[in-house]
Scaffold this motif. Structure first.
Motif, PDB file in Angstrom:
ATOM      1  N   ARG A   1      28.663  71.706  62.391  1.00  0.00           N
ATOM      2  CA  ARG A   1      29.795  72.207  62.511  1.00  0.00           C
ATOM      3  C   ARG A   1      30.884  71.578  61.842  1.00  0.00           C
ATOM      4  NH1 ARG A   1      30.508  72.010  67.550  1.00  0.00           N
ATOM      5  NH2 ARG A   1      31.739  70.095  67.400  1.00  0.00           N
ATOM      6  N   ASN A   2      30.842  70.253  62.058  1.00  0.00           N
ATOM      7  CA  ASN A   2      32.089  69.448  61.470  1.00  0.00           C
ATOM      8  C   ASN A   2      31.731  69.323  59.898  1.00  0.00           C
ATOM      9  OD1 ASN A   2      33.249  69.083  63.824  1.00  0.00           O
ATOM     10  ND2 ASN A   2      32.284  67.127  64.034  1.00  0.00           N
ATOM     11  N   THR A   3      30.637  69.704  59.335  1.00  0.00           N
ATOM     12  CA  THR A   3      30.265  69.598  57.919  1.00  0.00           C
ATOM     13  C   THR A   3      30.740  71.079  57.271  1.00  0.00           C
ATOM     14  OG1 THR A   3      28.252  69.674  58.394  1.00  0.00           O
ATOM     15  CG2 THR A   3      29.114  67.443  57.791  1.00  0.00           C
ATOM     16  N   GLY A   4      30.980  71.900  58.348  1.00  0.00           N
ATOM     17  CA  GLY A   4      31.448  73.474  57.691  1.00  0.00           C
ATOM     18  C   GLY A   4      30.351  74.264  57.937  1.00  0.00           C
ATOM     19  N   ASP A   5      29.050  73.892  58.557  1.00  0.00           N
ATOM     20  CA  ASP A   5      27.918  74.881  58.722  1.00  0.00           C
ATOM     21  C   ASP A   5      28.017  75.451  60.237  1.00  0.00           C
ATOM     22  OD1 ASP A   5      24.412  74.607  58.192  1.00  0.00           O
ATOM     23  OD2 ASP A   5      25.670  76.330  58.799  1.00  0.00           O
ATOM     24  N   ALA A   6      28.893  76.468  60.562  1.00  0.00           N
ATOM     25  CA  ALA A   6      29.037  77.018  61.790  1.00  0.00           C
ATOM     26  C   ALA A   6      27.915  77.782  62.238  1.00  0.00           C
ATOM     27  CB  ALA A   6      30.423  77.904  61.799  1.00  0.00           C
ATOM     28  N   LYS A   7      27.378  78.196  61.357  1.00  0.00           N
ATOM     29  CA  LYS A   7      26.047  79.245  61.512  1.00  0.00           C
ATOM     30  C   LYS A   7      24.931  78.413  62.340  1.00  0.00           C
ATOM     31  CE  LYS A   7      22.641  82.752  59.828  1.00  0.00           C
ATOM     32  NZ  LYS A   7      22.544  83.608  58.499  1.00  0.00           N
ATOM     33  N   THR A   8      24.365  77.324  61.571  1.00  0.00           N
ATOM     34  CA  THR A   8      23.658  76.249  61.992  1.00  0.00           C
ATOM     35  C   THR A   8      23.962  75.873  63.350  1.00  0.00           C
ATOM     36  OG1 THR A   8      22.844  75.854  59.907  1.00  0.00           O
ATOM     37  CG2 THR A   8      22.370  74.201  61.762  1.00  0.00           C
ATOM     38  N   ALA A   9      25.308  75.518  63.573  1.00  0.00           N
ATOM     39  CA  ALA A   9      25.855  75.175  64.647  1.00  0.00           C
ATOM     40  C   ALA A   9      25.725  75.814  65.937  1.00  0.00           C
ATOM     41  CB  ALA A   9      27.275  74.513  64.598  1.00  0.00           C
ATOM     42  N   ALA A  10      25.928  77.057  65.547  1.00  0.00           N
ATOM     43  CA  ALA A  10      25.903  78.101  67.014  1.00  0.00           C
ATOM     44  C   ALA A  10      24.394  78.219  67.237  1.00  0.00           C
ATOM     45  CB  ALA A  10      26.382  79.457  66.342  1.00  0.00           C
ATOM     46  N   ARG A  11      23.607  78.242  66.350  1.00  0.00           N
ATOM     47  CA  ARG A  11      22.061  78.096  66.677  1.00  0.00           C
ATOM     48  C   ARG A  11      21.541  77.116  67.426  1.00  0.00           C
ATOM     49  NH1 ARG A  11      17.989  75.958  64.416  1.00  0.00           N
ATOM     50  NH2 ARG A  11      19.082  75.421  62.524  1.00  0.00           N
ATOM     51  N   LEU A  12      21.883  75.941  66.857  1.00  0.00           N
ATOM     52  CA  LEU A  12      21.363  74.693  67.709  1.00  0.00           C
ATOM     53  C   LEU A  12      22.222  74.494  68.991  1.00  0.00           C
ATOM     54  CD1 LEU A  12      21.674  72.091  64.549  1.00  0.00           C
ATOM     55  CD2 LEU A  12      19.656  73.039  65.916  1.00  0.00           C
ATOM     56  N   GLY A  13      23.315  74.923  69.043  1.00  0.00           N
ATOM     57  CA  GLY A  13      24.342  74.880  70.478  1.00  0.00           C
ATOM     58  C   GLY A  13      23.700  75.735  71.391  1.00  0.00           C
ATOM     59  N   GLN A  14      23.208  76.773  70.867  1.00  0.00           N
ATOM     60  CA  GLN A  14      22.518  77.925  72.003  1.00  0.00           C
ATOM     61  C   GLN A  14      21.238  77.305  72.482  1.00  0.00           C
ATOM     62  OE1 GLN A  14      23.930  80.440  73.411  1.00  0.00           O
ATOM     63  NE2 GLN A  14      21.790  80.685  74.706  1.00  0.00           N
ATOM     64  N   GLU A  15      20.278  76.935  71.492  1.00  0.00           N
ATOM     65  CA  GLU A  15      18.987  76.249  71.874  1.00  0.00           C
ATOM     66  C   GLU A  15      19.256  74.914  72.868  1.00  0.00           C
ATOM     67  OE1 GLU A  15      17.071  77.088  67.550  1.00  0.00           O
ATOM     68  OE2 GLU A  15      16.248  75.552  68.520  1.00  0.00           O
ATOM     69  N   CYS A  16      20.326  74.033  72.650  1.00  0.00           N
ATOM     70  CA  CYS A  16      20.343  73.011  73.415  1.00  0.00           C
ATOM     71  C   CYS A  16      21.007  73.494  74.874  1.00  0.00           C
ATOM     72  CB  CYS A  16      21.175  71.878  72.687  1.00  0.00           C
ATOM     73  SG  CYS A  16      22.939  72.384  72.899  1.00  0.00           S
ATOM     74  N   LEU A  17      21.682  74.380  74.714  1.00  0.00           N
ATOM     75  CA  LEU A  17      22.072  74.755  76.108  1.00  0.00           C
ATOM     76  C   LEU A  17      20.844  75.459  76.931  1.00  0.00           C
ATOM     77  CD1 LEU A  17      24.433  75.675  78.172  1.00  0.00           C
ATOM     78  CD2 LEU A  17      24.755  77.799  76.878  1.00  0.00           C
ATOM     79  N   GLU A  18      20.187  76.197  76.305  1.00  0.00           N
ATOM     80  CA  GLU A  18      18.929  76.651  76.912  1.00  0.00           C
ATOM     81  C   GLU A  18      17.866  75.485  77.432  1.00  0.00           C
ATOM     82  OE1 GLU A  18      18.843  80.657  74.262  1.00  0.00           O
ATOM     83  OE2 GLU A  18      17.065  79.196  74.040  1.00  0.00           O
ATOM     84  N   ILE A  19      17.687  74.498  76.748  1.00  0.00           N
ATOM     85  CA  ILE A  19      16.920  73.216  77.141  1.00  0.00           C
ATOM     86  C   ILE A  19      17.629  72.682  78.436  1.00  0.00           C
ATOM     87  CG2 ILE A  19      16.350  70.915  76.541  1.00  0.00           C
ATOM     88  CD1 ILE A  19      15.857  71.995  73.537  1.00  0.00           C
ATOM     89  N   TYR A  20      18.927  72.489  78.281  1.00  0.00           N
ATOM     90  CA  TYR A  20      19.615  71.888  79.585  1.00  0.00           C
ATOM     91  C   TYR A  20      19.551  72.802  80.659  1.00  0.00           C
ATOM     92  CZ  TYR A  20      21.781  68.418  76.296  1.00  0.00           C
ATOM     93  OH  TYR A  20      21.871  67.471  75.355  1.00  0.00           O
ATOM     94  N   LEU A  21      19.595  74.069  80.569  1.00  0.00           N
ATOM     95  CA  LEU A  21      19.364  74.969  81.701  1.00  0.00           C
ATOM     96  C   LEU A  21      17.949  74.673  82.258  1.00  0.00           C
ATOM     97  CD1 LEU A  21      21.568  78.041  80.421  1.00  0.00           C
ATOM     98  CD2 LEU A  21      22.094  76.613  82.333  1.00  0.00           C
ATOM     99  N   ALA A  22      17.046  74.695  81.292  1.00  0.00           N
ATOM    100  CA  ALA A  22      15.577  74.761  81.842  1.00  0.00           C
ATOM    101  C   ALA A  22      15.434  73.570  82.477  1.00  0.00           C
ATOM    102  CB  ALA A  22      14.764  74.901  80.461  1.00  0.00           C
ATOM    103  N   ILE A  23      15.975  72.494  82.195  1.00  0.00           N
ATOM    104  CA  ILE A  23      15.622  70.952  82.785  1.00  0.00           C
ATOM    105  C   ILE A  23      16.696  70.789  83.989  1.00  0.00           C
ATOM    106  CG2 ILE A  23      14.383  70.336  80.737  1.00  0.00           C
ATOM    107  CD1 ILE A  23      16.868  68.540  80.272  1.00  0.00           C
ATOM    108  N   GLY A  24      17.636  71.549  84.000  1.00  0.00           N
ATOM    109  CA  GLY A  24      18.709  71.462  85.180  1.00  0.00           C
ATOM    110  C   GLY A  24      19.640  70.192  84.781  1.00  0.00           C
ATOM    111  N   ASP A  25      19.920  69.871  83.814  1.00  0.00           N
ATOM    112  CA  ASP A  25      20.750  68.575  83.394  1.00  0.00           C
ATOM    113  C   ASP A  25      22.180  69.171  83.360  1.00  0.00           C
ATOM    114  OD1 ASP A  25      20.542  66.224  80.773  1.00  0.00           O
ATOM    115  OD2 ASP A  25      22.276  66.551  82.158  1.00  0.00           O
ATOM    116  N   ALA A  26      22.780  68.785  84.486  1.00  0.00           N
ATOM    117  CA  ALA A  26      24.291  69.562  84.583  1.00  0.00           C
ATOM    118  C   ALA A  26      25.213  68.915  83.671  1.00  0.00           C
ATOM    119  CB  ALA A  26      24.925  68.924  86.094  1.00  0.00           C
ATOM    120  N   ALA A  27      25.123  67.489  83.305  1.00  0.00           N
ATOM    121  CA  ALA A  27      26.083  66.972  82.257  1.00  0.00           C
ATOM    122  C   ALA A  27      26.159  67.623  80.889  1.00  0.00           C
ATOM    123  CB  ALA A  27      25.898  65.353  82.125  1.00  0.00           C
TER     124      ALA A  27
END
Length: 960
Positions: free
Chosen positions: A721-747
């Motif tokens: 995102r900070n280098t201007g690639d918001a599309k890739t940032a949105a995809r990676l952000g959603q995937e990492c959110l799903e991982i944290y939800l799956a493993i129950g990582d609150a932080a």
């Protein structure tokens, strides 16, 4: 020119009170003496002349310091009043001074070049003359004369020089020079007395050191004095205090000489306790003997003028001088030049080459060779001693027999107290009174000049520079490369020189075998190492950019090869440094060991053949992981220290990441380095590179949901995102959110929601940004994570600012700032202040916005956040345009934009892009045709010093 007195009639354009007087041999004014090494005193023919007014004394002294040479009017006006000013005030003061001088008034005359005073400065002349004797005595190693002459020089002072005149511009500068002259005399006297074992030296040094807390030489002498009295701890403590003061007050490290002294004291170097020796310089009589055959040089000596002069000065007395340096550094070449220079004076030189000697027994054969060169075939030591009478002994290539050479020198010095000895060796003899000169790489231009002289090359400067740099500017490497020009062009050599160890072979036929190639020279040095040192030498090659002792101990401890306790590693590093195979420097109060690139390449080849090669690389990667994880919590009061650590280790971090990614099974270690240090790559403009590392690592570790994979994706999303690639940032952000939800990582969930909020804000999806932002805030508060709370507050403030709610944005930013102040979150505080500054600018509160923007700029500068500094510099440019200075404003806007482009950090938020665009348009409209020149010069400035041309501007703004 005919002289004119004051009574002569000459027409002038100004009413000058007197006219010109030619200085002639028959002019005999009353003798005038001006004493300046203390409060000003004036005497004439033994009688004191009071000069009441300070300005008159200052004029008198300035003219006296001219040493009976004219001083121009402009110079007097500037040096007495600080500016040219009207000439009439100088006339007034000269007239008054003549009146004060009374019968000696005729000593003050006017010439066509300015005013001149026929006067002497006896105390200063006496001090300078004796200090000149000190310098000569130092060259002759006559310590008694140094002590006596320095004492005589110091006796001239009656207090602080020019004590009553320091408020005048010339006296401030001249007084500082005289203070330094006095200090030099004090130091040389104490140095001589220390070597002569005079009583009371330590007490005098203690007092002088208190008055000069940053003078390295004084503190070094004090350390030696303390060491002489048996207090190693006090000696080391004083040097450590000096190191801290230099870092805190000047931002510098001690000189290599001071650092070397620290190591010598720590090592109990026997040469620190010298034995009494005769200080008389040897006579220069060859006694009719044939002088020793000295090797001939191919070319003149390049770039070693200072070393040559220092060695020749040292050998005027009965000194032991050792030239140390790594393989191929040119020690023998300097010794050859010294020997020829000594011979040219008529003094005999005995050249003892130990390269052919394979054992201590071989020294006897070398002695016989040296004696036969003198026309004497006898082998007994007494006979050899007789040959050395009034000669200089040069012992070349001594490193492999250094202990036996030290014994030989000790024996010789018993029978030949006046014998000067020059040794070349990769390590010192560690004998008392040994004076070592470490020979390093050639200066860059000297290296090129040597290559050109040996290869008859003059038209290919860029290629020659490439070649010299690749061989670390070492004379042996340069000589070997130049030899290849017989069959290859300079460009062909430059294109292939990176493979220096294989390419550079085939030296001169009359050279020693070990000088036939770079590899042979390094093989020779490596073969002399004891087992422990050779093991550490190989392992040292895993580091890029050097390492600390602790890092090497970690790598050694991670291998199965038995080296011994940690102290063995420290001893091995010291041994390698003594042999000049390692470099030692002190950065930020931390000792770093390093290698020249040529030596490092050789050591890495040896490491690659080591059965523990893979183990060493894993151990190195583990060390880098530990460093990165230690520095993860950035942006607090210890932030600068974390930046320092990672900057020092940057080469190692990069190398470890690359090696881990090249070994698929080690990709997790690469991610564990990049994720916690991600902020460092962001600050240093390496976001795209760090993002590429994470992408490569993620592809290698599989798709199983783990915290490591989630952390890597979260960091990768931010970098994208900070280098201007918001599309890739949105995809990676959603995937990492799903991982944290799956493993129950609150932080992790809170962090992923925060990243998604920022990405939605950048893409102007404000409803999604608000939803993610509020969800992230709730999670952060539930986790009681202050940093996460601050980040979400700052993000929500940005969203409010971009959706037309400045009051809410202000409240959120101030709330974040309050929490930052309570929790030492300096990066969060900088972001909050920057947001407040932008809100003020958008509200047209320009005066307040300028102050707040500079505050934010200062905070970002303290944290080394380049992106934040550029945002604030650009905003200050907008403020300059709004204030009616479009030229300055446009310049700052262009520089900020250029730096953002260089580090791949574009403006991300819509309102920031809009205000920047509008401000630039306004500046272009106001400037018209001038704008093109301003943009050109600003673009050039932004490219200065590898993109650092903005630093001066930022520093000046912070200074406001």
């Amino acid at each position: 020119m005919r002289g004119l007195t004051r009574d002569s009639h000459v027409a002038h354009s100004h009413a000058c009170p007197w006219h010109y007087v030619a200085v002639s041999a028959d002019l005999s004014p009353a003798a005038l003496e001006v004493f300046v090494l203390g409060p000003t005193e004036v005497r004439s023919q033994g009688r004191s002349i009071p000069i009441a007014r300070a300005i008159e004394r200052a004029l008198l002294v300035r003219l006296a310091m001219g040493r009976e040479r004219p001083v121009a009017d402009e110079t007097l006006l500037s040096e007495l009043w600080g500016n040219p000013g009207p000439i009439q005030r100088l006339w007034v003061q000269t007239s008054r001074l003549r009146a004060s001088l009374g019968e000696a008034a005729d000593c003050l005359v006017r010439t066509s070049a300015g005013y001149l005073l026929n006067a002497t400065v006896p105390d200063l002349s006496h001090a300078e003359a004796n200090l000149a004797v000190v310098h000569s005595a130092l060259s002759a190693a006559d310590l008694e004369a140094v002590d006596k002459s320095a004492s005589e020089s110091l006796s001239s002072w009656r207090g602080q020089a020019l004590a009553d005149l320091r408020s005048f511009p010339f006296a401030e500068a001249e007084g500082t020079r005289l203070d330094l002259m006095q200090l030099e005399a004090q130091i040389e006297r104490l140095d001589a007395r220390l070597k002569l074992h005079r009583p009371g030296v330590r007490q005098d040094l203690e007092a002088l050191a208190l008055a000069q807390p940053l003078n390295e030489r004084i503190w070094s002498l004090l350390a030696i004095a303390r060491y002489h009295e048996g207090s190693q701890a006090a000696a080391l403590d004083g040097l450590m205090q000096l190191r801290r003061r230099l870092a805190d007050e000047l931002g510098i490290d001690p000189t290599p000489a001071t650092a070397e002294l620290e190591l010598r004291i720590l090592r109990h170097d026997p040469s620190l306790v010298p034995t009494p020796a005769s200080r008389a310089a040897p006579t220069s009589s060859a006694g009719g003997r044939r002088t020793a055959p000295i090797p001939k040089a191919q070319t003149r000596l390049f770039g070693r003028e200072a070393e040559l002069a220092a060695v020749l000065d040292a050998l005027r007395g009965p000194r032991l001088v050792t030239l140390t340096g790594g393989p191929g550094s040119g020690k023998t070449r300097i010794a050859i030049e010294v020997a020829h220079a000594v011979q040219e004076t008529g003094q005999a030189v005995v050249w003892l080459d130990l390269a052919p000697a394979q054992s201590p027994d071989g020294i006897e054969a070398a002695l016989a060779t040296a004696m036969r060169a003198q026309g004497d075939s006898r082998l007994a030591m007494p006979d050899f001693i007789s040959v050395l009478d009034d000669a200089v002994l040069v012992i070349d290539n001594a490193e492999h027999l250094i202990e036996s050479v030290a014994d030989l020198i000790s024996d010789l010095r018993i029978h030949c107290e006046r014998l000067p000895i020059l040794v070349t060796s990769q390590r010192p003899t560690f004998l008392a009174d040994e004076e070592t000169h470490r020979i390093g790489p050639l200066p860059a231009q000297a290296a090129i000049d040597l290559f050109n002289a040996l290869s008859d090359n003059s038209a290919n400067g860029a290629y020659a520079e490439t070649i010299c740099r690749a061989v670390d500017q070492l004379p042996l490497g340069i000589t070997l490369a130049a030899g290849l020009t017989r069959t290859l062009s300079v460009q062909q050599i430059a294109d292939r020189v990176e493979d220096r160890l294989r390419l550079l072979v085939g030296g001169q036929r009359d050279a020693h075998r070990r000088h036939s190639s770079l590899r042979a020279a390094l093989d020779w040095s490596y073969g002399l190492l004891p087992d422990t040192s050779s093991s550490v030498f190989r392992k040292m090659a895993v580091f890029v950019g050097g390492c600390t002792l602790e890092a090497m101990e970690h790598v050694v401890a991670g291998t199965t090869e038995a080296i011994g306790p940690p102290a063995e590693t420290a001893a091995a590093l010291t041994d390698l440094a003594d042999r000049c195979l390692l470099t030692v420097d002190h950065r930020w109060n931390v000792t770093h060991f390093g290698m020249l690139e040529t030596v490092s390449n050789y050591a890495f080849e040896r490491l690659r053949d080591d059965p523990e090669f893979d183990t060493v690389q894993r151990s190195h990667a583990d060390w880098c992981v530990a460093i990165a994880e230690t520095c993860a919590d950035f942006g607090r009061s210890n932030h600068v220290e974390l930046v320092r650590i990672l900057t020092a280790e940057e080469g190692n971090l990069r190398a470890a990441v690359r090696r881990c990614l090249d070994t698929e099974s080690a990709a997790e270690a690469a991610i564990r380095i990049v994720v916690p240090s991600g902020w460092f790559w962001w600050l240093h403009g390496s976001m795209s590179e760090a993002a590429a590392w994470l992408d490569e690592g993620l592809a290698a570790i599989g798709t199983t949901p783990t915290r490591l994979r989630g952390d890597a994706m979260c960091q990768a999303a931010a970098l994208a995102r900070n280098t201007g690639d918001a599309k890739t940032a949105a995809r990676l952000g959603q995937e990492c959110l799903e991982i944290y939800l799956a493993i129950g990582d609150a932080a992790g969930i809170a962090r992923a929601l925060q990243e998604q909020a920022i990405t939605a804000l950048v893409t102007e999806d404000y409803p999604a940004a608000l939803n993610h932002g509020h969800a992230a805030r709730s999670r952060a508060e539930a986790n009681d994570n202050s940093r996460a709370i601050i980040n979400t507050l700052n993000t929500l403030a940005l969203i409010s600012r971009n959706t037309g709610r400045p009051d809410e944005a202000t409240h959120l930013s101030r709330t974040a700032l309050d929490i930052c102040n309570e929790t030492d979150d300096q990066i969060g505080a900088a972001n909050a202040v920057a947001n407040l500054a932008t809100i003020q600018y958008q509200a047209a509160a320009f005066a307040a916005a300028r102050l707040t923007t500079i505050d934010a700029l200062n905070r970002y500068a303290q944290l080394h956040v380049t992106e934040g500094q550029m945002a604030m510099l650009g905003q200050l440019g907008q403020l300059e345009v709004a204030a009616g200075d479009p030229a300055v404003g446009l310049r700052w806007l262009v520089i900020a934009a250029g730096e953002r482009t260089r580090i791949h950090a574009p403006l991300l938020l819509a309102d920031e892009r809009a205000t920047e665009r509008d401000s630039r348009r306004a500046a272009l409209h106001a400037l018209g045709a001038r704008a093109e020149d301003i943009i050109g010069s600003a673009t050039a400035a932004s490219r200065m010093s590898a993109g650092q041309g903005w630093i001066t501007i930022v520093a000046e703004l912070i200074g406001e």
